[in-house]
Design a protein around this motif. Structure first.
Motif, PDB file in Angstrom:
ATOM      1  N   LEU A   1      -5.840   7.630   0.876  1.00  0.00           N
ATOM      2  CA  LEU A   1      -5.850   7.392  -0.574  1.00  0.00           C
ATOM      3  C   LEU A   1      -6.836   8.325  -1.277  1.00  0.00           C
ATOM      4  O   LEU A   1      -6.544   8.834  -2.355  1.00  0.00           O
TER       5      LEU A   1
ATOM      6  N   LYS B   1       0.475   9.254  -6.272  1.00  0.00           N
ATOM      7  CA  LYS B   1       1.015  10.625  -6.270  1.00  0.00           C
ATOM      8  C   LYS B   1       1.747  10.924  -7.578  1.00  0.00           C
ATOM      9  O   LYS B   1       1.547  11.973  -8.197  1.00  0.00           O
TER      10      LYS B   1
ATOM     11  N   VAL C   1      -7.280   1.981   2.532  1.00  0.00           N
ATOM     12  CA  VAL C   1      -5.974   2.625   2.603  1.00  0.00           C
ATOM     13  C   VAL C   1      -6.229   4.078   2.994  1.00  0.00           C
ATOM     14  O   VAL C   1      -6.769   4.852   2.209  1.00  0.00           O
TER      15      VAL C   1
ATOM     16  N   ASP D   1       0.807  -1.213   0.000  1.00  0.00           N
ATOM     17  CA  ASP D   1       0.000   0.000   0.000  1.00  0.00           C
ATOM     18  C   ASP D   1       0.847   1.273   0.000  1.00  0.00           C
ATOM     19  O   ASP D   1       0.433   2.287  -0.566  1.00  0.00           O
ATOM     20  N   ASP D   2       2.028   1.241   0.587  1.00  0.00           N
ATOM     21  CA  ASP D   2       2.894   2.425   0.547  1.00  0.00           C
ATOM     22  C   ASP D   2       3.404   2.695  -0.869  1.00  0.00           C
ATOM     23  O   ASP D   2       3.475   3.854  -1.299  1.00  0.00           O
TER      24      ASP D   2
ATOM     25  N   MET E   1       0.528   4.185  -2.771  1.00  0.00           N
ATOM     26  CA  MET E   1       0.317   5.604  -2.462  1.00  0.00           C
ATOM     27  C   MET E   1       1.308   6.476  -3.240  1.00  0.00           C
ATOM     28  O   MET E   1       0.920   7.500  -3.805  1.00  0.00           O
ATOM     29  N   GLN E   2       2.568   6.065  -3.276  1.00  0.00           N
ATOM     30  CA  GLN E   2       3.571   6.816  -4.043  1.00  0.00           C
ATOM     31  C   GLN E   2       3.246   6.806  -5.533  1.00  0.00           C
ATOM     32  O   GLN E   2       3.390   7.801  -6.219  1.00  0.00           O
TER      33      GLN E   2
ATOM     34  N   ILE F   1      -5.223  11.734  -1.740  1.00  0.00           N
ATOM     35  CA  ILE F   1      -4.159  11.704  -2.745  1.00  0.00           C
ATOM     36  C   ILE F   1      -4.742  11.574  -4.150  1.00  0.00           C
ATOM     37  O   ILE F   1      -4.225  12.159  -5.104  1.00  0.00           O
TER      38      ILE F   1
END
Length: 178
Positions: free
Chosen positions: A42, A21, A39, A13-14, A17-18, A45
């Motif tokens: 999310l 972005k 998440v 999940d990290d 997220m990146q 973002i």
């Protein structure tokens, strides 16, 4: 009219997220993100607007309160007034303290039940609706980001998504429902 959608699979999940972005920074349109669990962050973002369901919950609570007051006034004051415990039912205001639990319960009842119905309608979750999950692994341990291929170079987009940490990329035809 069919359009191309690029599905990128992630296993963390990290990293997802990146990737979201970076994808938004490159001005690609993210159609949907499928995750096996919520998440947190999310939605912000992805640039999704905040939900207005809380406003509808308040309005549904007011409807429940109105129904409770109207119902109790009609039943206990107008239609069938009774002398209960030596307290005559001359007016609603005199008896309102006894009606508070009923008003509270109907407020909560209406808000809760109408919110469930609103959520299902807003999410388009009809009875017997076929699941729209594009990859079964997103219900277990993987994350999928669906990016609109649109007028973009799909090879360049695929390479970009691999660079964001995607494990695999697939390009699928999507039917526009607009």
């Amino acid at each position: 009219m069919a359009s191309k959608v690029v599905h990128a699979i992630y296993n963390d999940d990290d990293i997802l997220m990146q990737a979201v972005k970076q994808t938004r920074a490159e001005r690609y349109h993210i159609e949907e993100v499928y995750t096996p669990f919520p998440v947190h962050g999310l939605d912000k973002i992805m640039g999704l607007e905040p939900t207005r369901l809380a406003i509808t919950a308040f309005m549904y609570g007011l409807v429940g309160l109105s129904v409770a007051v109207t119902m109790m006034n009609f039943i206990m004051i107008e239609d069938w007034p009774q002398d209960i415990g030596g307290k005559p039912s001359f007016s609603y205001i005199e008896n309102m303290p006894a009606f508070v639990p009923i008003m509270f319960e109907l407020t909560v009842f209406f808000a809760a039940h109408l919110m469930v119905i609103t959520f299902y309608m807003r999410s388009k979750l009809w009875p017997f609706k076929k699941a729209e999950n594009p990859d079964i692994r997103t219900t277990d341990d993987h994350f999928l980001m669906a990016v609109d291929g649109g007028n973009h170079d799909l090879e360049k987009l695929s390479k970009f998504l691999y660079d964001t940490g995607a494990l695999e990329i697939s390009i699928v035809e999507s039917e526009d429902d607009h």
